[in-house]
Design a protein around this motif. Structure first.
Motif, short mmCIF file in Angstrom:
data_model
loop_
_atom_site.label_atom_id
_atom_site.label_comp_id
_atom_site.label_asym_id
_atom_site.label_seq_id
_atom_site.Cartn_x
_atom_site.Cartn_y
_atom_site.Cartn_z
N GLN A 176 -14.08 1.33 -1.55
CA GLN A 176 -12.93 0.90 -2.34
C GLN A 176 -12.01 2.07 -2.67
OE1 GLN A 176 -13.16 -0.18 -6.36
NE2 GLN A 176 -15.18 0.66 -6.72
N PHE A 177 -12.50 3.30 -2.50
CA PHE A 177 -11.63 4.44 -2.78
C PHE A 177 -10.85 4.89 -1.56
CE2 PHE A 177 -15.26 4.75 -5.70
CZ PHE A 177 -14.58 4.57 -6.89
N THR A 178 -11.11 4.28 -0.42
CA THR A 178 -10.40 4.71 0.78
C THR A 178 -9.42 3.66 1.28
OG1 THR A 178 -12.03 3.80 2.29
CG2 THR A 178 -12.42 6.03 1.52
N ARG A 179 -9.20 2.60 0.51
CA ARG A 179 -8.31 1.53 0.96
C ARG A 179 -6.96 2.08 1.42
NH1 ARG A 179 -12.32 -1.66 0.18
NH2 ARG A 179 -12.55 -3.00 -1.64
N GLY A 180 -6.59 1.70 2.61
CA GLY A 180 -5.25 2.05 3.10
C GLY A 180 -5.13 3.46 3.64
N ASN A 181 -6.17 4.27 3.51
CA ASN A 181 -6.10 5.63 4.04
C ASN A 181 -6.98 5.73 5.28
OD1 ASN A 181 -6.35 8.37 4.60
ND2 ASN A 181 -6.08 8.94 2.47
N LEU A 182 -6.35 5.61 6.45
CA LEU A 182 -7.10 5.53 7.70
C LEU A 182 -7.98 6.74 7.95
CD1 LEU A 182 -4.66 4.01 10.32
CD2 LEU A 182 -6.98 3.30 9.88
N VAL A 183 -7.45 7.93 7.69
CA VAL A 183 -8.21 9.13 8.03
C VAL A 183 -9.41 9.29 7.10
CG1 VAL A 183 -8.12 11.64 8.08
CG2 VAL A 183 -6.31 10.32 9.13
N ASN A 184 -9.19 9.12 5.78
CA ASN A 184 -10.32 9.20 4.87
C ASN A 184 -11.33 8.10 5.16
OD1 ASN A 184 -9.24 11.36 3.66
ND2 ASN A 184 -8.85 10.40 1.68
N GLY A 185 -10.84 6.90 5.46
CA GLY A 185 -11.74 5.80 5.78
C GLY A 185 -12.58 6.13 6.99
N LEU A 186 -11.94 6.72 7.99
CA LEU A 186 -12.66 7.10 9.21
C LEU A 186 -13.76 8.11 8.89
CD1 LEU A 186 -12.64 7.09 12.41
CD2 LEU A 186 -11.26 9.13 12.23
N LEU A 187 -13.39 9.15 8.12
CA LEU A 187 -14.36 10.21 7.85
C LEU A 187 -15.50 9.70 6.98
CD1 LEU A 187 -11.96 13.23 7.34
CD2 LEU A 187 -13.50 12.80 9.24
N VAL A 188 -15.15 8.92 5.96
CA VAL A 188 -16.20 8.40 5.08
C VAL A 188 -17.14 7.50 5.87
CG1 VAL A 188 -16.66 6.84 3.16
CG2 VAL A 188 -14.94 8.62 2.92
N SER A 189 -16.56 6.62 6.71
CA SER A 189 -17.45 5.69 7.41
C SER A 189 -18.28 6.40 8.47
CB SER A 189 -16.66 4.52 8.00
OG SER A 189 -15.73 4.97 8.94
N ILE A 190 -17.74 7.43 9.11
CA ILE A 190 -18.55 8.16 10.07
C ILE A 190 -19.62 8.97 9.35
CG2 ILE A 190 -18.55 9.86 11.92
CD1 ILE A 190 -15.90 9.06 12.75
N GLY A 191 -19.26 9.51 8.19
CA GLY A 191 -20.25 10.22 7.39
C GLY A 191 -21.41 9.30 7.04
N MET A 192 -21.07 8.03 6.74
CA MET A 192 -22.13 7.09 6.38
C MET A 192 -23.03 6.77 7.56
SD MET A 192 -20.43 4.43 3.82
CE MET A 192 -21.90 3.43 3.88
N ILE A 193 -22.43 6.71 8.77
CA ILE A 193 -23.27 6.48 9.95
C ILE A 193 -24.34 7.55 10.02
CG2 ILE A 193 -23.40 6.45 12.47
CD1 ILE A 193 -20.74 5.36 12.66
N SER A 194 -23.91 8.82 9.85
CA SER A 194 -24.91 9.88 10.03
C SER A 194 -25.95 9.81 8.92
CB SER A 194 -24.24 11.26 10.12
OG SER A 194 -23.43 11.49 9.02
N VAL A 195 -25.54 9.42 7.71
CA VAL A 195 -26.53 9.30 6.63
C VAL A 195 -27.55 8.21 6.97
CG1 VAL A 195 -26.87 8.67 4.22
CG2 VAL A 195 -24.97 10.14 4.86
N PHE A 196 -27.05 7.03 7.33
CA PHE A 196 -27.97 5.91 7.61
C PHE A 196 -28.86 6.22 8.81
CE2 PHE A 196 -24.92 2.84 5.42
CZ PHE A 196 -25.75 2.74 4.31
N GLU A 197 -28.25 6.78 9.86
CA GLU A 197 -29.04 7.08 11.05
C GLU A 197 -30.15 8.06 10.72
OE1 GLU A 197 -26.93 8.54 14.48
OE2 GLU A 197 -26.10 6.57 14.88
N ALA A 198 -29.79 9.07 9.94
CA ALA A 198 -30.78 10.10 9.62
C ALA A 198 -31.90 9.52 8.77
CB ALA A 198 -30.11 11.26 8.91
N LEU A 199 -31.54 8.65 7.82
CA LEU A 199 -32.57 8.07 6.95
C LEU A 199 -33.53 7.19 7.76
CD1 LEU A 199 -30.53 7.25 3.73
CD2 LEU A 199 -32.04 9.19 4.18
N VAL A 200 -32.95 6.38 8.66
CA VAL A 200 -33.80 5.51 9.47
C VAL A 200 -34.68 6.35 10.40
CG1 VAL A 200 -33.79 3.78 11.29
CG2 VAL A 200 -32.27 3.53 9.34
N LEU A 201 -34.07 7.41 10.91
CA LEU A 201 -34.81 8.33 11.78
C LEU A 201 -35.99 8.93 11.02
CD1 LEU A 201 -34.19 9.25 14.68
CD2 LEU A 201 -33.12 11.27 13.72
#
Lengths: 256, 286, 312
Positions: B86-111
């Motif tokens: 909700q803090f990245t609404r409308g900001n493509l670049v921040n949204g991209l970075l936050v969501s990619i950051g989350m991928i690495s967090v989730f992947e690492a935790l599952v790993l």
């Protein structure tokens, strides 16, 4: 003739924003382009500055067609446009803005020698010239006391002035001003008047667009009135302002 | 040869419907919040692992396991929307970075929890259909049908229900929608969570067909974004169409070209489309 | 600030006299290389405003080329750097020209550069004959340095420590030189408002390309050394997560500053060693830091220090 525009036309899809506009600008003049909102003024200016490419027609600058030339090259030819809303860099100071705008001066002074300046630094002589030039332009635009302020702290009028000063530091022969008076208070407009008259005495030709008739009426030698993208009147400013078609365009058709 | 081609085309449709369901989430999220949520790949992976856990480890029936996984993923989706997106609404670049950051967090935790060893679900629905020499596993057909049903269901919901029309009108014109009394913040959250649920479902069903690893999400989200861009973001049926086009072109492509590069076809597609239609098919630039 | 940097550099020069521990030196070496990557990335991202996802690709391609030239073709290490950098330069010019000619901005630029780097990774992953696929290549050679007393093999922590420190200094000085010149002002204008820059006579395309190419080549330079120090190259070098690590370092340190990424790189490289973490948790930590910094402290550590000073 400095700038000669012939049959300039710009269409966006089905919409014709500028249609068959022709006019010329002589050296040393102040030319006004006015018309109500949506009459194609800003589009015309953007076409001249190279930001848009015309659908049809030609823009001849000192004998050379520049209608398909990109904006940075247009600026290098001596045709500089200021923005209606300057959109400056809020965290940089006024002086830093002016330094950025000195790009063309450095390029002209050093040419390929710029590459060597990467290693040895800028020649002291050139630095001195730039500083003097910046001071002179800030003085001219009544910004000398705001030299070290951040652009974000300037008033709206101050921002627009800085936009003009940055344009001037590019050493234009023709300065294109996009609604310089819009959003300004009475005092600021008076100040702007004086600045623009000073610019003319510095040998710069001015082309100003505005929808405020009063401001242009005082300043412009000749005027062009646009309506729905087409020229409806041209000639001495006073004559254009008295033209019936112009009055009708501004006030709408009389309900008689 | 023709059997091979037709078989590959059908496989393409099945894989494409999987791309399509995640692409649908990408499209909906982009339309409502203005960001491209790459983390949907991570939600898909979470859905796959949760399904595997419920089904193989806890021994729940498969359908229940998938349902449970969708619910679990939706909860995670809701939490991450409130806490992050909700803090990245409308900001493509921040949204991209936050969501990619989350991928690495989730992947690492599952790993960390389940290691890199691929997990295979015990056969959910064994057997295959043989239609004129083309062999199709039953499970793939079922999965494909479920995906198609969900996508068409979403389409109907968007066009027929009040909430759907509100979402639609918001994507077209946020200001007008707000004036009409649409609670925009809540609407955005609903759509973000629904998109994560779709990704969770995609992952849950994926697990019944292929073996799962922590990295499946990042591969599939790229495909989904490609599919969404391919058909034009903003269209529900387009997301499905884009997914199927991509799926078929990959499968047919790997018949004639080295299959090792099948992932590259979509990327080349993506580059070409973003270049040919300047600003992409997102259409927020002239 | 200038004194702080000078003191930091002096401390770095003297540090190996005190810290003999190989593990401490190894952390410092990796931190120097990470910092070089981050500083060069920040030239493109922080100072020109282009979110390049191609940085890891430049780094990885160069690492592969140098490694293959040395291990398969028996080239001298120093000689192999030149063609590696040339290839990175050409690749960055191609990718940059395509992106900037089509005026891709922000998100679109990020996605297209990401796609290009994925394509390169797939090529390396699948070109088994040359790259040994997903297994990567193990490097046994050590580069040697010509000195008046003969060729000295660069091995051992201290030698690599000074070599990578020199690398960081070179990258830093190049970026500093670029940014404090007229080029830096053009880049600033492009980052802040490229349309305005264009009407001031700045060739936006050319300067974007210049910044992208310089940054990418510097990343290539780091890649050339990295493969040799770590002893192996693998397709993971080109992957998106590595790109994210670089972005996290830059964001954590401070986007708008030259020294910020160095600080960020040191913190993120040292942190997993200070507190014991498995490889997976380290990645999770990086991702969380990335998210946290974007949402909570957009100006990074340098920004925090700056605002403290202003408040005092």
């Amino acid at each position: 003739m400095l700038l000669d525009i012939r049959n300039l036309t710009k269409r966006f899809g089905g919409l014709t924003a500028v249609s068959n506009v022709s006019f010329g600008i002589e050296r040393g003049e102040i030319i006004g382009i006015f018309g109500p909102n949506g009459s194609g003024k800003t589009t015309t200016l953007s076409l001249i500055a190279g930001i848009l490419v015309p659908t049809d027609g030609s823009i001849v600058w000192k004998g050379k067609d520049i209608s398909a030339v990109p904006p940075f090259e247009v600026a290098q030819h001596g045709l500089v446009k200021t923005f209606q809303n300057p959109q400056l860099f809020p965290e940089l100071t006024v002086a830093q803005h002016m330094r950025i705008a000195c790009h063309l001066h450095i390029k002209r002074a050093l040419g390929f020698g710029r590459v060597w300046s990467l290693f040895g630094g800028m020649p002291a002589e050139l630095n001195g010239t730039l500083t003097r030039k910046i001071d002179q332009m800030l003085e001219l635009c009544r910004l000398a006391d705001k030299r070290n302020e951040e652009a974000g702290a300037l008033s709206y009028g101050g921002e627009k002035m800085l936009g003009v000063a940055m344009g001037m530091v590019c050493e234009p022969e023709l300065l294109l001003l996009d609604e310089p008076a819009s959003g300004l208070g009475h005092d600021e407009i008076m100040n702007l008047d004086a600045v623009l008259r000073d610019l003319r005495t510095h040998g710069v030709t001015l082309c100003i667009i505005d929808h405020k008739v009063g401001f242009l009426g005082r300043l412009a030698d000749r005027s062009i009135a646009l309506h729905h993208g087409a020229v409806i009147a041209t000639g001495k400013t006073a004559d254009v302002l008295a033209n019936e078609a112009v009055i009708e365009a501004y006030l709408g058709k009389k309900h008689a | 040869m023709s059997q091979l081609i037709i078989g590959q085309m059908l496989n393409g449709v099945i894989v494409g419907s999987l791309y399509g369901i995640i692409a649908l989430g990408v499209t909906l999220t982009f339309g409502l919040t203005g960001i491209v949520n790459f983390a949907l790949g991570a939600f898909m992976m979470l859905g796959a692992y949760t399904t595997w856990y419920f089904y193989d480890v806890l021994g729940l029936p498969y359908a229940l396991a998938v349902l449970g996984a969708v619910c679990a993923v939706s909860v995670v989706g809701y939490v991450s929307d409130r806490a992050l997106f909700q803090f990245t609404r409308g900001n493509l670049v921040n949204g991209l970075l936050v969501s990619i950051g989350m991928i690495s967090v989730f992947e690492a935790l599952v790993l960390a929890a389940f290691t890199t060893t691929p997990k295979d679900l015990t056969y959910v629905l064994p057997g295959a259909l043989n239609i004129a020499g083309i062999i199709l596993p039953k499970i793939k057909i079922v999965v494909c049908v479920v995906f198609l049903a969900v996508i068409f269901g979403t389409y109907l919901a968007l066009t027929r229900t009040w909430l759907g029309r509100a979402a639609f009108s918001y994507a077209q014109n946020p200001e007008a929608a707000a004036l009409m009394g649409v609670h925009t913040g809540r609407l955005q959250t609903i759509v973000v969570v629904y998109s994560t649920a779709l990704a969770g479902l995609g992952g849950g069903l994926y697990a019944s067909m292929y073996s799962i690893e922590p990295t499946i999400g990042s591969g599939y989200i790229l495909k989904a974004v490609e599919a969404a861009i391919l058909a034009g973001v903003g269209s529900v049926i387009g997301a499905l169409g884009g997914g199927i086009i991509l799926g078929i072109s990959e499968n047919i492509g790997s018949v004639f070209l080295p299959s090792a590069f099948r992932d590259a076809y979509g990327l080349v597609f993506l580059i070409a489309i973003l270049l040919v239609r300047p600003g992409g098919l997102f259409g927020d630039r002239p | 600030m200038r004194y702080a940097i000078a003191i930091g550099l002096l401390a770095a020069l003297l540090a190996p006299l005190i810290a003999h521990s190989d593990s401490v030196l190894a952390i410092a070496i990796y931190a120097f290389m990470a910092a070089s990557l981050a500083v060069s990335f920040n030239l493109i991202f922080g100072f020109t405003g282009q979110l390049s996802m191609f940085h890891a690709a430049s780094f990885g391609v160069s690492a592969y080329i140098v490694t293959i030239l040395v291990t398969t073709f028996g080239w001298n290490f120093w000689l192999a750097i030149a063609p590696a950098l040339a290839v990175v330069l050409i690749l960055s010019l191609i990718v940059g020209t395509i992106c900037f000619r089509f005026k891709l901005k922000e998100f679109y630029f990020a996605v297209v550069t990401m796609a290009f780097s994925e394509v390169l990774r797939l090529i390396i992953l699948n070109w088994n004959g040359m790259t040994n696929g997903s297994l990567g290549i193990t490097v046994v050679d050590r580069p040697s340095l010509w000195t008046p007393i003969g060729n000295v093999a660069i091995s051992g922590g201290v030698a690599w420590y000074y070599l990578t420190l020199a690398l960081l200094v070179v990258v830093y000085v190049v970026c500093h030189g670029v940014l404090s010149s007229w080029i830096g002002r053009c880049l600033a204008a492009i980052r802040l408002n490229d349309q305005l820059g264009e009407t001031l006579g700045i060739d936006v395309f050319k300067y974007k390309l210049l910044s992208f190419a310089i940054g990418s080549v510097l990343a290539g330079l780091v890649g050339a050394f990295y493969g040799f120090y770590s002893g192996f190259v693998e397709p993971h070098y080109l992957s998106i997560p590595l790109g994210l690590d670089i972005i996290a370092m830059v964001l954590l340190g401070g986007v708008g500053s030259l020294i910020g990424p160095v600080i960020g790189a040191f913190v993120l490289t040292a942190l997993p060693h200070v507190i014991e973490l498995s490889a997976e948790l380290r990645i999770a930590l990086y991702g969380s830091i990335l998210v946290f910094v974007i949402l909570v402290m957009p100006k990074g550590i340098v920004g925090l220090i700056g605002s403290k000073r202003n408040a005092a």
